[in-house]
Design an enzyme around this catalytic site. Sequence first.
Site, short mmCIF file in Angstrom:
data_model
loop_
_atom_site.label_atom_id
_atom_site.label_comp_id
_atom_site.label_asym_id
_atom_site.label_seq_id
_atom_site.Cartn_x
_atom_site.Cartn_y
_atom_site.Cartn_z
N CYS A 157 0.84 -1.21 0.00
CA CYS A 157 0.00 0.00 0.00
C CYS A 157 0.87 1.25 0.00
O CYS A 157 1.35 1.68 1.06
CB CYS A 157 -0.93 -0.02 1.22
N CYS B 94 -0.54 4.13 2.13
CA CYS B 94 -0.37 3.98 3.58
C CYS B 94 1.08 4.21 3.98
O CYS B 94 1.36 4.82 5.01
CB CYS B 94 -0.78 2.59 4.04
N ASP B 95 2.04 3.69 3.20
CA ASP B 95 3.42 3.60 3.66
C ASP B 95 4.42 4.48 2.91
O ASP B 95 5.57 4.62 3.34
CB ASP B 95 3.92 2.14 3.55
#
Length: 303
Positions: free
Chosen positions: A130, A133-134
Amino acid sequence: MYDTIIIGAGPAGMTAALYAARSNLKVALLERGVPGGQMNNTADIENYPGYGHISGPELAEKMFEPLEALGVEHLFGLVQKIEDHGSFKKIFTEDESFESKTLILATGANHRHLEVPGEAEYNSRGVSYCAVCDGAFFRDEDLLVVGGGDSAVEEAIFLTRFAKSVTIVHRRDELRAQKVLQDRALANEKIHFIWDSVVEEIKGDQGRVNTVVLKNVKSGQVSQHDFGGVFIYVGLDPVSDFVKDLDIRDEAGWIITDQQMATSVSGIYAIGDVRQKDLRQITTAVGDGALAGQAVYKYITEH
Ligand code: FAD
Ligand code: NAP
């Protein structure tokens, strides 16, 4: 007893809830996590008509927002099994059960793993599925993105906001991604390509990824490369194990429906990415949702 329970609050499930609730049915939307599904994992949506550019979480919020006022009940739980009792269906989560006259399965798909040494060991320690997200944790790193589809190419472009460089490794010499994304990636100076190659192993030091071993599938040559992070986008698997006893899936687990989204079990419908179909997109997910919302209304009226 609900008229319909929709399992999964991605774009497909939220649209089915909208249509079913507007037909005055008693509707519940049952979700294991945050509403929005895969949309929550993408920063840039540019192909959902009417919005130009919108972030995934924002579109998710806009889809979810009207449902409460329409009387849709939001239930929380991870569905583990469903039983068909003819005139009603029973749904089991970890610690509860619910009954409904009809069911709409909208559980979508999960990212696939590479299944190579080091992938599980370094998950969340340099290996990610992701970028949204990261990505921000990888500022000024050299990153590897694995895959050649829309997700790999789109998320590689997104990662150039943070990374020093982004290399896409693909097992063929031609991308599967939409032409518009390909052109954008090819024109991006931070993006490089390694063709005809697969990941053999992900290695690290002091608990974090620092090296990836690649193999050229044509020459058989193996090489080691320094990367501070690996983002894996090699496709999707359907989330459908919980209906394995119902015999409504193909060999790969995608649920088979007719054009009204009905499965072979009367009163059970399937929509969105979990369905056997040619194009898995937000637009097609919401189209499926509208058809199923309408179909359950007809089913309830006729039965
Ligand atoms: P999903 O979005 O997968 O939602 C399924 C929901 O079901 C999830 O919320 C999940 O938590 C829930 N669920 C699953 N199992 C259970 C269970 N057992 N019990 C309870 N709840 C459960 N498409 C586009 O059109 N444009 C884009 O720009 C785009 N970008 C993308 C970027 C990425 C990185 C990815 C991964 C996908 C992208 N897509 C894009 C594809 C798009 O997001 C999907 O086609 C769409 O989200 C499918 O919707 P869905 O409702 O069928 O399933
Ligand atoms: P995908 O389209 O199935 O592509 C998966 C890619 O990974 C392919 O290039 C495939 O190679 C490669 N691959 C598969 N297994 C591999 C392995 N073991 N090792 C190395 N490479 C492997 O999956 P996706 O890109 O995640 O997209 C999923 C769905 O979401 C698609 O319907 C897509 O259109 C949609 N989506 C849309 C957008 C958008 O519209 N902007 C963005 C993201 C996703 P081959 O090409 O050789 O098969």
